[in-house]
Design a protein around this motif. Structure first.
Motif, PDB file in Angstrom:
ATOM      1  N   GLU A  24     -73.460  31.703  47.448  1.00 13.41           N
ATOM      2  CA  GLU A  24     -73.265  32.533  48.634  1.00 13.41           C
ATOM      3  C   GLU A  24     -71.860  33.098  48.669  1.00 13.41           C
ATOM      4  O   GLU A  24     -70.909  32.472  48.213  1.00 13.41           O
ATOM      5  CB  GLU A  24     -73.531  31.707  49.891  1.00 13.41           C
ATOM      6  CG  GLU A  24     -74.975  31.253  50.017  1.00 13.41           C
ATOM      7  CD  GLU A  24     -75.317  30.837  51.429  1.00 13.41           C
ATOM      8  OE1 GLU A  24     -75.245  31.696  52.321  1.00 13.41           O
ATOM      9  OE2 GLU A  24     -75.641  29.657  51.633  1.00 13.41           O
ATOM     10  N   ASP A  25     -71.740  34.295  49.246  1.00 17.63           N
ATOM     11  CA  ASP A  25     -70.431  34.922  49.359  1.00 17.63           C
ATOM     12  C   ASP A  25     -70.111  35.333  50.782  1.00 17.63           C
ATOM     13  O   ASP A  25     -69.064  35.923  51.043  1.00 17.63           O
ATOM     14  CB  ASP A  25     -70.340  36.142  48.442  1.00 17.63           C
ATOM     15  CG  ASP A  25     -71.470  37.149  48.681  1.00 17.63           C
ATOM     16  OD1 ASP A  25     -72.128  37.081  49.738  1.00 17.63           O
ATOM     17  OD2 ASP A  25     -71.686  38.009  47.808  1.00 17.63           O
ATOM     18  N   GLY A  26     -71.000  35.032  51.729  1.00 16.27           N
ATOM     19  CA  GLY A  26     -70.749  35.362  53.124  1.00 16.27           C
ATOM     20  C   GLY A  26     -71.337  36.683  53.570  1.00 16.27           C
ATOM     21  O   GLY A  26     -71.234  37.032  54.753  1.00 16.27           O
ATOM     22  N   ASN A 468     -67.536  39.681  52.144  1.00 15.57           N
ATOM     23  CA  ASN A 468     -67.815  38.803  53.284  1.00 15.57           C
ATOM     24  C   ASN A 468     -67.518  39.477  54.617  1.00 15.57           C
ATOM     25  O   ASN A 468     -67.487  38.815  55.647  1.00 15.57           O
ATOM     26  CB  ASN A 468     -67.056  37.483  53.154  1.00 15.57           C
ATOM     27  CG  ASN A 468     -65.544  37.650  53.238  1.00 15.57           C
ATOM     28  OD1 ASN A 468     -65.037  38.654  53.715  1.00 15.57           O
ATOM     29  ND2 ASN A 468     -64.818  36.649  52.765  1.00 15.57           N
ATOM     30  N   GLN A 473     -64.448  33.594  55.560  1.00 13.75           N
ATOM     31  CA  GLN A 473     -65.710  33.101  56.110  1.00 13.75           C
ATOM     32  C   GLN A 473     -65.577  32.815  57.599  1.00 13.75           C
ATOM     33  O   GLN A 473     -66.463  33.144  58.394  1.00 13.75           O
ATOM     34  CB  GLN A 473     -66.150  31.836  55.365  1.00 13.75           C
ATOM     35  CG  GLN A 473     -66.270  32.001  53.857  1.00 13.75           C
ATOM     36  CD  GLN A 473     -67.275  33.055  53.436  1.00 13.75           C
ATOM     37  OE1 GLN A 473     -68.273  33.291  54.116  1.00 13.75           O
ATOM     38  NE2 GLN A 473     -67.013  33.709  52.315  1.00 13.75           N
ATOM     39  N   TRP A 505     -73.624  27.920  58.469  1.00 17.11           N
ATOM     40  CA  TRP A 505     -73.382  26.834  57.525  1.00 17.11           C
ATOM     41  C   TRP A 505     -74.541  25.850  57.443  1.00 17.11           C
ATOM     42  O   TRP A 505     -74.509  24.923  56.617  1.00 17.11           O
ATOM     43  CB  TRP A 505     -72.120  26.066  57.921  1.00 17.11           C
ATOM     44  CG  TRP A 505     -70.889  26.915  57.874  1.00 17.11           C
ATOM     45  CD1 TRP A 505     -70.267  27.524  58.922  1.00 17.11           C
ATOM     46  CD2 TRP A 505     -70.130  27.283  56.709  1.00 17.11           C
ATOM     47  NE1 TRP A 505     -69.177  28.237  58.493  1.00 17.11           N
ATOM     48  CE2 TRP A 505     -69.056  28.102  57.132  1.00 17.11           C
ATOM     49  CE3 TRP A 505     -70.254  26.983  55.343  1.00 17.11           C
ATOM     50  CZ2 TRP A 505     -68.126  28.634  56.245  1.00 17.11           C
ATOM     51  CZ3 TRP A 505     -69.311  27.513  54.466  1.00 17.11           C
ATOM     52  CH2 TRP A 505     -68.268  28.321  54.913  1.00 17.11           C
ATOM     53  N   ARG A 657     -68.426  29.123  48.974  1.00 15.07           N
ATOM     54  CA  ARG A 657     -67.747  29.321  50.260  1.00 15.07           C
ATOM     55  C   ARG A 657     -66.834  28.135  50.578  1.00 15.07           C
ATOM     56  O   ARG A 657     -65.765  28.314  51.166  1.00 15.07           O
ATOM     57  CB  ARG A 657     -68.769  29.545  51.377  1.00 15.07           C
ATOM     58  CG  ARG A 657     -69.500  30.878  51.268  1.00 15.07           C
ATOM     59  CD  ARG A 657     -70.359  31.151  52.492  1.00 15.07           C
ATOM     60  NE  ARG A 657     -71.376  30.131  52.670  1.00 15.07           N
ATOM     61  CZ  ARG A 657     -72.047  29.923  53.809  1.00 15.07           C
ATOM     62  NH1 ARG A 657     -71.794  30.672  54.871  1.00 15.07           N
ATOM     63  NH2 ARG A 657     -72.966  28.988  53.889  1.00 15.07           N
ATOM     64  N   GLU A 660     -63.552  28.703  48.818  1.00 15.40           N
ATOM     65  CA  GLU A 660     -62.741  29.755  49.436  1.00 15.40           C
ATOM     66  C   GLU A 660     -62.027  29.230  50.674  1.00 15.40           C
ATOM     67  O   GLU A 660     -60.824  29.453  50.858  1.00 15.40           O
ATOM     68  CB  GLU A 660     -63.609  30.955  49.814  1.00 15.40           C
ATOM     69  CG  GLU A 660     -62.819  32.083  50.468  1.00 15.40           C
ATOM     70  CD  GLU A 660     -63.696  33.154  51.071  1.00 15.40           C
ATOM     71  OE1 GLU A 660     -63.535  33.443  52.282  1.00 15.40           O
ATOM     72  OE2 GLU A 660     -64.542  33.708  50.339  1.00 15.40           O
TER      73      GLU A 660
END
Length: 718
Positions: A24-26, A468, A473, A505, A657, A660
């Motif tokens: 996932e990247d947002g 994102n 995030q 989340w 995520r 990050e």
């Protein structure tokens, strides 16, 4: 045997994907729609079998498509669509005038134009979930609310939800320039690729509209308040039209910023005087032209006579005279004018805190009915903490709309975790005591000044071209929270944070509880390590990145951090009592008494309103100097606790995520320490006091911190 092994392997892979998710990247924001546990899906199975809704209405179509998308992601199977045929477990998405609802007693009178109801009922003898509004947009908002319930795994057996927005105009202000630079933007370039519009319509524009509609935002100001008149040219209006067409099914109107001098720059006139007949005629023709291209155009936003922008004062006219000229041209089209109250000028020696009130309060009742005066939450400039703006409650005959800043210009940009919901709740709950106790800021902006008057809230967007959307995030939470507060200014920051955390989340309580705990203390931590005890505007000037409390050489006094701290050998703080600038007199007497007395002013606003000796005794018994140092350290310590909390979530959220956020928290800790050390080094050079026991000195001397420069920090104006 081989077939059996392949089946086991396939099941294992599916389980892993369902639990770990793809990298996932947002991008999906809070609309992730990740698979629910099998037991939850089974519980919903008989309750949601198909969707029924008219096929000829674009907004209902968008609502049905969103429901299908959500069910596909959450349940793993498609949701059959039917136009009129009901089955058990149907979800009926429609309007109040649907023949399918004619025999039901439903409270549509309470919904207004944009509200919705979600009710479990029997329709044509079938158990049905009804999602409906008086208008199509209500049904769309209801679908997003319904999907929120599903994402949280909440029961849907006996639903009876009625909800409607308390504010009419709920807009994002994009400070986006035509060259795609975003002023005070920390998430990449502008979304709007003007060079490719109107021919190429990036699919991301639709996802932007979906995200906004999911939280009730119904307008977007596409361009910077430091306006460029070119956006009003015919070729650019065609580009704006393309965006308006994409946003329309999602209930989002487009607005533009108007440069007050456009009649000169585009029209070739020799003046922009709002009382000049030729100027008035030019604006009328231009606004008529806009509505001919975009019939549902929302209106204009204006920044005038502030920070060098042109405005009516250039012609010795009032803000009301300037605003009314544009409002008159918008009125036949039912357009609105948002006129910013953010004004301060170099030639005005008055305390900057006082300038907006001084200019606008005497104009109460002099603005047209379709003017909204847009007032920042505080009187200075989106600081980590400010008292509420004194204009709230002081203009009872003028519609005031709240302006919040979602992008974190003064709160560490995108890399610092700072949930702003707590800041906004603090302001909205503040009691103005105008006209009496209980007149909170929320009530002021919710209550129309007369029948039919407009209400609203604006948020300076933090959205950009980063994958994102918001640069980090956790900054997505501020976009989300703004929409929720714009819908209901009486909402609670913690409940909003919990909803966002679950949808973004996952709904594992161990994850959600930890994330909400981090969020709820995060903004206070930023206040402590940047501007504790009511200090303000101590950021390095221009880009506002990092500490610069020593800056004193800029030509405008209010550009210099030393102006705000007033740190001298005798003490620190800005005296806004009757002995100083008397800014307190702009508030209701009860507020002025509370904040003007050292016995009752909260520590959090102490130095905002009072200049005090370094050895002043706080309520805790500590000296002011010791309390200041302790607050700086408390902010740093909270960042360390957030780091520890986040480390504990490794393996419970997706690795991409998680990593990050881990890296951004490391940046935040480094910069919190920088803020703490630089600020203490500067103030200690003036106070000449030792640090309290147990608190270590800065890592370097003051000259080291003064020598740090960051000329290429992002988001600076152009």
């Amino acid at each position: 045997m081989l077939r059996k092994l392949l089946a086991i392997l396939s099941a294992f892979l599916c389980f892993g994907l369902a639990n770990q998710g793809h990298a996932e990247d947002g991008y999906d924001l809070w609309l992730r729609y990740r698979p629910l546990e099998s037991s939850t899906v089974e519980r919903y199975a008989s309750r949601i079998t198909n969707v029924v809704g008219p096929t000829d209405r674009p907004t209902i179509g968008a609502a049905v498509e969103e429901l299908q998308r959500g069910v596909k992601g959450l349940f793993g199977h498609d949701l059959v669509r039917r136009e009129t045929v009901m089955h058990d477990g149907a979800v009926l998405v429609t309007r109040a005038d649907s023949p399918l609802l004619k025999n039901l007693d439903l409270p549509f009178a309470r919904l207004g134009d944009e509200g919705y109801l979600i009710r479990t009922a029997m329709v044509q003898g079938k158990r049905t979930t009804i999602i409906a509004g008086n208008g199509d947009i209500g049904a769309l908002y209801g679908v997003f609310r319904f999907l929120r319930l599903l994402q949280a795994g909440q029961p849907i057996d006996r639903l009876d939800i009625v909800d409607a927005p308390k504010l009419q105009v709920r807009v994002l202000n994009h400070w986006d320039n035509l060259d795609r630079h975003v002023e005070r933007g920390y998430a990449g370039q502008s979304l709007w690729d003007w060079q490719k519009l109107p021919r190429f319509k990036d699919p991301r524009y639709t996802d932007y509209a979906r995200a906004n509609a999911s939280i009730g935002i119904n307008g977007t100001v596409l361009t910077n308040v430091n306006a460029n008149a070119d956006i009003l040219r015919p070729d650019y209006l065609q580009k704006v039209k393309a965006l308006a067409e994409l946003f329309r099914p999602y209930g989002i109107k487009v607005y533009l910023t108007a440069r007050f001098s456009a009649p000169i720059e585009l029209g070739g006139l020799g003046t922009a005087d709002p009382l000049d007949p030729a100027v008035r005629a030019w604006w009328k023709a231009k606004i008529d032209e806009i509505y001919a291209v975009i019939p549902d155009f929302g209106g204009l936003l204006v920044k005038a006579n502030s920070e060098g922008q042109p405005g009516p004062a250039d012609y010795h006219r009032t803000h009301a005279e300037g605003a009314n000229m544009l409002a008159d041209a918008l009125a036949p089209h039912h357009g609105i004018l948002m006129w910013r109250a953010f004004v301060y000028a170099a030639e005005n020696a008055e305390d900057r805190h006082k300038q907006a009130y001084t200019e606008f309060q005497p104009l109460d009742g002099k603005f047209r009915d379709n003017v909204l005066v847009q007032v920042k939450n505080g009187a200075i400039d989106f600081q980590p903490r400010e008292p509420f703006h004194p204009l709230f409650g002081a203009m009872p005959r003028t519609p005031l709309m709240m302006e919040f800043q979602i992008t974190k210009e003064y709160l560490g940009f995108a890399t610092h975790l700072a949930y702003l919901g707590t800041m906004w709740e603090e302001v909205l709950e503040a009691d103005t005591f105008r006209p009496a106790r209980g007149s909170t800021v929320a009530k002021v902006i919710e209550t129309p000044v007369d029948a039919g008057a407009v209400t609203g809230m604006a948020g300076v967007a933090n959205i950009g071209s980063d994958r994102n959307w918001s640069g980090s995030q956790f900054d997505q939470a501020n976009w989300y929270a703004f929409g929720r507060f714009a819908w209901d200014p009486d909402a609670k920051a913690e409940a909003i944070a919990r909803d966002w955390a679950r949808m973004t989340w996952g709904k594992d309580p161990a994850v959600t509880d930890t994330i909400v705990r981090m969020m709820m203390g995060s903004r206070e931590a930023v206040v402590d390590y940047m501007t504790p005890l009511g200090l303000t505007h101590q950021m390095a000037t221009g880009h506002h990145y990092g500490p610069g409390p020593w800056v004193s050489d800029l030509k405008r006094p209010e550009w210099n951090p030393v102006y705000y701290a007033q740190a001298r050998p005798d003490g620190i703080g800005f005296d806004r009592t009757s002995r100083g600038s008397d800014a307190l007199a702009q508030y209701a007497p009860q507020v002025a008494r509370n904040w003007g007395s050292l016995a009752t002013v909260p520590d959090e606003l102490l130095l905002w309103f009072h200049h005090l000796p370094w050895d002043h005794r706080m309520k805790s018994g500590r000296t002011l100097w010791d309390a200041l140092v302790i607050r700086y350290d408390a902010g740093v310590d909270h960042v360390r606790r957030m780091q520890a909390d986040w480390v504990g979530l490794r393996g419970k959220v997706d690795e991409t995520r998680w990593a990050e956020v881990r890296d951004f928290l490391e940046i935040q800790l480094d910069e919190a320490i920088w803020w703490r050390d630089a600020s203490i080094a500067w103030f200690q050079s003036i106070s000449k006091r030792p640090l309290p026991e147990g608190h270590k000195p800065p890592a370097h001397d003051l000259d080291y911190y003064k020598a740090i420069t960051t000329p290429y920090a992002p988001g600076q104006g152009k």
